[in-house]
Design an enzyme around this catalytic site. Structure first.
Site, PDB file in Angstrom:
ATOM      1  CB  CYS A  11     -66.229  21.518 -50.539  1.00 30.73           C
ATOM      2  SG  CYS A  11     -67.144  20.506 -51.720  1.00 30.73           S
ATOM      3  NE  ARG A  17     -64.302  24.037 -52.816  1.00 30.97           N
ATOM      4  CZ  ARG A  17     -64.568  24.983 -51.922  1.00 30.97           C
ATOM      5  NH1 ARG A  17     -63.602  25.776 -51.496  1.00 30.97           N
ATOM      6  NH2 ARG A  17     -65.784  25.143 -51.464  1.00 30.97           N
ATOM      7  CB  SER A  18     -65.345  17.638 -50.451  1.00 31.49           C
ATOM      8  OG  SER A  18     -66.652  17.640 -50.947  1.00 31.49           O
ATOM      9  CG  ASP A 131     -66.318  26.118 -55.247  1.00 27.69           C
ATOM     10  OD1 ASP A 131     -66.207  25.271 -56.160  1.00 27.69           O
ATOM     11  OD2 ASP A 131     -67.310  26.200 -54.507  1.00 27.69           O
TER      12      ASP A 131
END
Length: 162
Positions: A11, A17-18, A131
């Site tokens: 991300c 997110r990641s 995001d």
């Protein structure tokens, strides 16, 4: 499973997110008895948060779900990630563009598949994982990430089973 499968989630800043996807996929792989077969990592394309722990909202959602994020720190995606990963999973089109540029500029030949996370959830109308750093909706991110990670594990089991 014949061999180890490497997954890297990418991300922007590697704090929302990641890392959430990394933690969730590790958790789900362990529940399926695949913790030794599936190697998971995450990275970002931007350097604003290098060395930072996951965002408070990400930690809160993972804590609610009983999922560990211990030892996770934000870092940049690098050549090794792009060359060794069986799956390079980007969270949105901007991340995909950035990763494709890193591959092109570095003359990198990825061994695995580059895919947008939402390709794992074809019934969702979203083009990318929103995001939560900007939306504030970490619960939506966790819901999408959980469903997508289940789908990714299903795919891994189909493609890599001996």
């Amino acid at each position: 499973m014949a061999s180890k499968v490497n997954v890297v989630f990418v991300c922007l800043g590697n704090i929302c997110r990641s890392p959430m996807a990394e933690a969730v996929l590790r958790h789900l792989a362990a529940r399926r008895g695949l913790e030794q077969a599936v190697v998971v990592d995450s990275a970002g394309t931007g350097d604003w948060h290098l060395g930072a722990v996951p965002h408070e909202g990400t930690r809160r959602e993972l804590d609610r779900a009983g999922i560990s994020y211990e030892g996770m720190r934000a870092r940049l995606v690098d050549r090794d990630d792009l060359e060794r990963a069986d799956y390079i999973v980007v969270m949105d089109r901007a991340n995909e563009r950035d990763v494709r540029e890193l591959i092109r500029a570095g003359g990198i030949v990825p061994q695995g598949k580059l895919l947008r996370f939402m390709e794992l959830l074809p019934d969702e109308e979203l083009d990318g994982v929103p995001d939560p750093y900007y939306t504030g909706d970490f619960e939506q991110t966790r819901r999408l990430v959980a469903a997508g990670c289940e789908a990714l594990l299903d795919r891994i089991e189909r493609e890599f089973s001996a």
